[in-house]
Design an enzyme around this catalytic site. Sequence first.
Site: not given
Ligand code: XIL
Length: 450
Positions: A170, A212, A249, A278, A280
Amino acid sequence: MTAHAQLGRRRSMVYRARTPLLLGTIAAVCVTTIAALAGTADAATTLGASAAEHGRYFGTALSTAHLGDSAYTTIAGREFNQVTPENEMKWDATEPSQNSFSFGQADQIVNFATSHNMRIRGHALAWHSQQPGWVSGLSGTALRNAMLNHVTTVASHYRGKIFTWDVVNEAFADGGSGARRDSNLQRTGNDWIEAAFRAARAADSGAKLCYNDYNIDNWGDAKTQAVANLIRDFKARGVPIDCVGLQSHFTGGSNYPAGYRTTLSNFAALGVDVQITELDITNANATAYGNVVNDCYAVSRCNGITVWGVRDSDSWRSGENPLLFDGGGNKKAAYTSVLNALNAGGGGNPPPSTTTQPGGGSCTATIVAGTVFGDRYNTTINVSGTNTWIVTVTITAPQKISTTWNISATWDSTGNIMTARPNGSGNSFGFTTMFNGNSTARPRATCRVG
Ligand code: XIL
């Protein structure tokens, strides 16, 4: 051999060209020929096993908070062949005070993954978020050196166990600027990303090194282009980078975009692997989930997909029910959609083609591949253009149709050609075919107006 090297396409999809089958002298005959799709030899019943059959992985984020919950570990161990520690490898977890490292939580995830033959994505070495408190007291060279020491120590500790590291997470700003995100790490100098990648490569030369990020799903977006430019620059100057991770996401206002496949493909064309890291989706729309799999499979350098948690109740956005299992551990519609797409292997369903005969009248029969079991598979055929259709379905021996629904069926003397007519149940019907030793052939169908 690294886990990555084990990736390889072991199966390929085969389309069969078919000769149109003209049926008699009936007036107003329309013949539709369907190219049948040959599926995998042994379609799997779990996500990870299916992905592995196609040289990919299907993984999940795991959290130590749930490792004592047997419902959780049962699903995780059964369904997935890749794990990302959700929080346990982050800076605050692994280096709670400067140069004092703590790997206990992360090791629990690593041990679970290892004992279940799951490969591990390391996440994340350098990130502006989830930093330990002591980092906020540092800046400039001291912060840069602390970051590099962190990258080196963590990547060295897990050397040989991680198939891919998210080295930097990020680092780009949202919106239209295409600029770097302002952060304490960015303020150590624009070359902090490159320095982190070089340190990671030196510490673990066997791991794939990923950049990422989220909101890099539309190719035309400034943020996506900024990441693409980083990759181009690194490739041109020999800075080590092997892959790009798209968090994906698709939730909270950032939707699954129509051009996602193009984005995956364009990143791959820059000479890096692509990983969906990641995933969802708000309310777990089943079609969207299946399409993400199809998009990944359409790009040979898309190594695999990770969903960000097991059950909805485990999700960091549990209020949005974005995962494949509900809070009770039941498979959701999105799960079935994903498994079917994984089993279809990116081939999807064959497009229908229609040939209209002189005299008019037409109908189209579209084959839709259904669930594949160990010894049999289901097929649906949707008919359009008429309600008085006659569909001829041809099966390759020794396969044999064992059950049909929503049709009245008759058979030729070989038992391999079925003639299906409406039985009052509408214009969609289905059947089950036993493999009987041939698990690759698939039915062909022709339609005529009756
Ligand atoms: C999130 C986790 O799922 C949570 O449990 C935590 O509180 C915050 O981080 N981008 C990422 C992940 O790269 O590491 C993040 O994970 C979600 C967004």
